[in-house]
Design a protein around this motif. Structure first.
Motif, PDB file in Angstrom:
ATOM      1  N   ARG A 228     -78.646  -0.535  76.710  1.00 20.45           N
ATOM      2  CA  ARG A 228     -77.672  -1.597  76.982  1.00 20.45           C
ATOM      3  C   ARG A 228     -76.408  -1.402  76.159  1.00 20.45           C
ATOM      4  O   ARG A 228     -75.295  -1.508  76.674  1.00 20.45           O
ATOM      5  N   GLY A 229     -76.567  -1.121  74.877  1.00 22.00           N
ATOM      6  CA  GLY A 229     -75.408  -0.893  74.034  1.00 22.00           C
ATOM      7  C   GLY A 229     -74.587   0.303  74.494  1.00 22.00           C
ATOM      8  O   GLY A 229     -73.355   0.252  74.539  1.00 22.00           O
ATOM      9  N   TRP A 230     -75.278   1.390  74.863  1.00 16.29           N
ATOM     10  CA  TRP A 230     -74.581   2.579  75.375  1.00 16.29           C
ATOM     11  C   TRP A 230     -73.790   2.225  76.636  1.00 16.29           C
ATOM     12  O   TRP A 230     -72.629   2.614  76.790  1.00 16.29           O
ATOM     13  N   THR A 231     -74.429   1.508  77.547  1.00 14.00           N
ATOM     14  CA  THR A 231     -73.792   1.185  78.825  1.00 14.00           C
ATOM     15  C   THR A 231     -72.560   0.312  78.629  1.00 14.00           C
ATOM     16  O   THR A 231     -71.489   0.595  79.167  1.00 14.00           O
ATOM     17  N   CYS A 232     -72.706  -0.755  77.854  1.00 15.90           N
ATOM     18  CA  CYS A 232     -71.588  -1.691  77.681  1.00 15.90           C
ATOM     19  C   CYS A 232     -70.436  -1.064  76.906  1.00 15.90           C
ATOM     20  O   CYS A 232     -69.263  -1.233  77.266  1.00 15.90           O
ATOM     21  N   SER A 233     -70.749  -0.323  75.860  1.00 11.42           N
ATOM     22  CA  SER A 233     -69.678   0.302  75.093  1.00 11.42           C
ATOM     23  C   SER A 233     -68.967   1.366  75.926  1.00 11.42           C
ATOM     24  O   SER A 233     -67.743   1.518  75.848  1.00 11.42           O
ATOM     25  N   THR A 234     -69.732   2.103  76.745  1.00 11.54           N
ATOM     26  CA  THR A 234     -69.119   3.105  77.623  1.00 11.54           C
ATOM     27  C   THR A 234     -68.248   2.442  78.673  1.00 11.54           C
ATOM     28  O   THR A 234     -67.144   2.913  78.973  1.00 11.54           O
ATOM     29  N   LEU A 235     -68.726   1.340  79.235  1.00  3.92           N
ATOM     30  CA  LEU A 235     -67.950   0.613  80.241  1.00  3.92           C
ATOM     31  C   LEU A 235     -66.625   0.134  79.671  1.00  3.92           C
ATOM     32  O   LEU A 235     -65.556   0.365  80.246  1.00  3.92           O
ATOM     33  N   PHE A 236     -66.676  -0.533  78.513  1.00  2.98           N
ATOM     34  CA  PHE A 236     -65.451  -1.069  77.916  1.00  2.98           C
ATOM     35  C   PHE A 236     -64.498   0.054  77.508  1.00  2.98           C
ATOM     36  O   PHE A 236     -63.283  -0.053  77.674  1.00  2.98           O
ATOM     37  N   GLY A 237     -65.061   1.123  76.964  1.00  3.26           N
ATOM     38  CA  GLY A 237     -64.218   2.246  76.578  1.00  3.26           C
ATOM     39  C   GLY A 237     -63.570   2.910  77.774  1.00  3.26           C
ATOM     40  O   GLY A 237     -62.386   3.273  77.741  1.00  3.26           O
ATOM     41  N   LEU A 238     -64.330   3.054  78.868  1.00  2.98           N
ATOM     42  CA  LEU A 238     -63.796   3.674  80.082  1.00  2.98           C
ATOM     43  C   LEU A 238     -62.659   2.845  80.664  1.00  2.98           C
ATOM     44  O   LEU A 238     -61.615   3.379  81.067  1.00  2.98           O
ATOM     45  N   ILE A 239     -62.842   1.545  80.702  1.00  2.00           N
ATOM     46  CA  ILE A 239     -61.790   0.663  81.214  1.00  2.00           C
ATOM     47  C   ILE A 239     -60.540   0.765  80.351  1.00  2.00           C
ATOM     48  O   ILE A 239     -59.408   0.806  80.853  1.00  2.00           O
ATOM     49  N   ALA A 240     -60.737   0.825  79.032  1.00  2.00           N
ATOM     50  CA  ALA A 240     -59.604   0.854  78.111  1.00  2.00           C
ATOM     51  C   ALA A 240     -58.775   2.126  78.254  1.00  2.00           C
ATOM     52  O   ALA A 240     -57.545   2.085  78.211  1.00  2.00           O
ATOM     53  N   VAL A 241     -59.433   3.274  78.454  1.00  2.00           N
ATOM     54  CA  VAL A 241     -58.690   4.540  78.459  1.00  2.00           C
ATOM     55  C   VAL A 241     -58.191   4.936  79.841  1.00  2.00           C
ATOM     56  O   VAL A 241     -57.273   5.743  79.961  1.00  2.00           O
ATOM     57  N   THR A 242     -58.768   4.353  80.895  1.00  2.00           N
ATOM     58  CA  THR A 242     -58.359   4.742  82.252  1.00  2.00           C
ATOM     59  C   THR A 242     -57.598   3.655  82.988  1.00  2.00           C
ATOM     60  O   THR A 242     -56.925   3.944  83.973  1.00  2.00           O
ATOM     61  N   GLY A 243     -57.723   2.391  82.535  1.00  2.00           N
ATOM     62  CA  GLY A 243     -57.065   1.309  83.254  1.00  2.00           C
ATOM     63  C   GLY A 243     -57.795   0.879  84.506  1.00  2.00           C
ATOM     64  O   GLY A 243     -57.246   0.130  85.330  1.00  2.00           O
ATOM     65  N   LEU A 244     -59.045   1.309  84.669  1.00  2.00           N
ATOM     66  CA  LEU A 244     -59.824   0.892  85.833  1.00  2.00           C
ATOM     67  C   LEU A 244     -60.099  -0.609  85.788  1.00  2.00           C
ATOM     68  O   LEU A 244     -60.262  -1.180  84.712  1.00  2.00           O
ATOM     69  N   ARG A 245     -60.137  -1.225  86.948  1.00  2.00           N
ATOM     70  CA  ARG A 245     -60.630  -2.600  87.034  1.00  2.00           C
ATOM     71  C   ARG A 245     -62.143  -2.545  86.841  1.00  2.00           C
ATOM     72  O   ARG A 245     -62.788  -1.552  87.166  1.00  2.00           O
ATOM     73  N   ILE A 246     -62.714  -3.643  86.360  1.00  2.00           N
ATOM     74  CA  ILE A 246     -64.141  -3.623  86.043  1.00  2.00           C
ATOM     75  C   ILE A 246     -64.977  -3.366  87.285  1.00  2.00           C
ATOM     76  O   ILE A 246     -65.972  -2.639  87.251  1.00  2.00           O
ATOM     77  N   ASN A 247     -64.576  -3.929  88.441  1.00  2.00           N
ATOM     78  CA  ASN A 247     -65.344  -3.689  89.659  1.00  2.00           C
ATOM     79  C   ASN A 247     -65.240  -2.232  90.103  1.00  2.00           C
ATOM     80  O   ASN A 247     -66.170  -1.688  90.695  1.00  2.00           O
TER      81      ASN A 247
END
Length: 220
Positions: free
Chosen positions: A127-146
């Motif tokens: 869970r920690g890996w998934t959430c931290s990866t998700l937030f980091g990916l959004i931050a560096v790429t500008g992707l919308r969460i969906n």
């Protein structure tokens, strides 16, 4: 008598078959048509709309304005099906839509969020890996969460450092790049996800995370 809700359901089914979502509009309009059905009417009037709007007061003018827009153009109660239908005028609900001022996170705040997300507890630690990866990916790429959640295996090319967003806004595809450091982090996440999935027989990295919840980043 065919109710307004029945007409609305037919209309929504047709629009969705053409690729429209209408999730929010459907919720708003169903609230209105169900109110109309309880009132025993099969057509829209200005008075009916105002009485429905009064039920949630001034606090939700956004919902009221959206309902007004759809009531004005929706065939659920249009004049083609009932000559007594009244189309509510555009200025019936006063006020302008004001969007909240966005909060821009600093780099330090983003780093803190990613670090704290990595510490989220779970039985297999994914869970920690998934959430931290998700937030980091959004931050560096500008992707919308969906967009990030919807990524498939073929959308992520870590060799080239390119992410393909197939289901972007308005249905257009677009591309985002990730640097070497972020690519290594994504590879590490995928390796950990594969390891955790192996601990849960019958589960794969492409379906659910080892925590038992839907995997937020199925592609990684």
């Amino acid at each position: 008598m065919i109710t307004l809700t029945e007409r609305l359901d037919d209309y929504i089914s047709v629009r969705r078959s053409l690729g429209y979502d209408l999730s929010f509009a459907a919720r708003v309009l169903r609230g209105f048509t169900r109110f109309a059905d309880r009132e025993g009417t099969d057509h829209i009037t200005v008075d009916l709309f105002l009485r429905w709007k009064k039920g949630f007061g001034k606090a939700d003018n956004i919902r009221g304005r959206r309902g007004l827009e759809w009531c004005a153009c929706s065939p659920a109660g249009c004049r083609d099906t009932n000559a007594r239908t009244e189309v509510p005028p555009p200025g019936l609900i006063a006020g302008k839509l004001r969007r909240g001022r966005p909060y821009i996170y600093s780099e330090a705040e983003v780093a803190m969020i990613v670090a704290r997300a990595a510490k989220l507890p779970s039985r297999y630690g994914i869970r920690g890996w998934t959430c931290s990866t998700l937030f980091g990916l959004i931050a560096v790429t500008g992707l919308r969460i969906n967009e990030a959640i919807a990524l498939d295996e073929g959308d992520v090319d870590l060799d080239e450092g390119v992410i393909t967003v197939k289901r972007s806004k308005n249905g257009a595809a677009r591309f985002r790049t990730v640097g070497a450091e972020h690519g290594r982090q994504l590879r590490a996440y995928r390796t950990e996800l594969t390891r955790c999935s192996a601990l849960r027989p019958g589960r794969s990295s492409g379906s659910k995370a080892a925590s038992g919840r839907p995997n937020l980043l199925r592609a990684l």
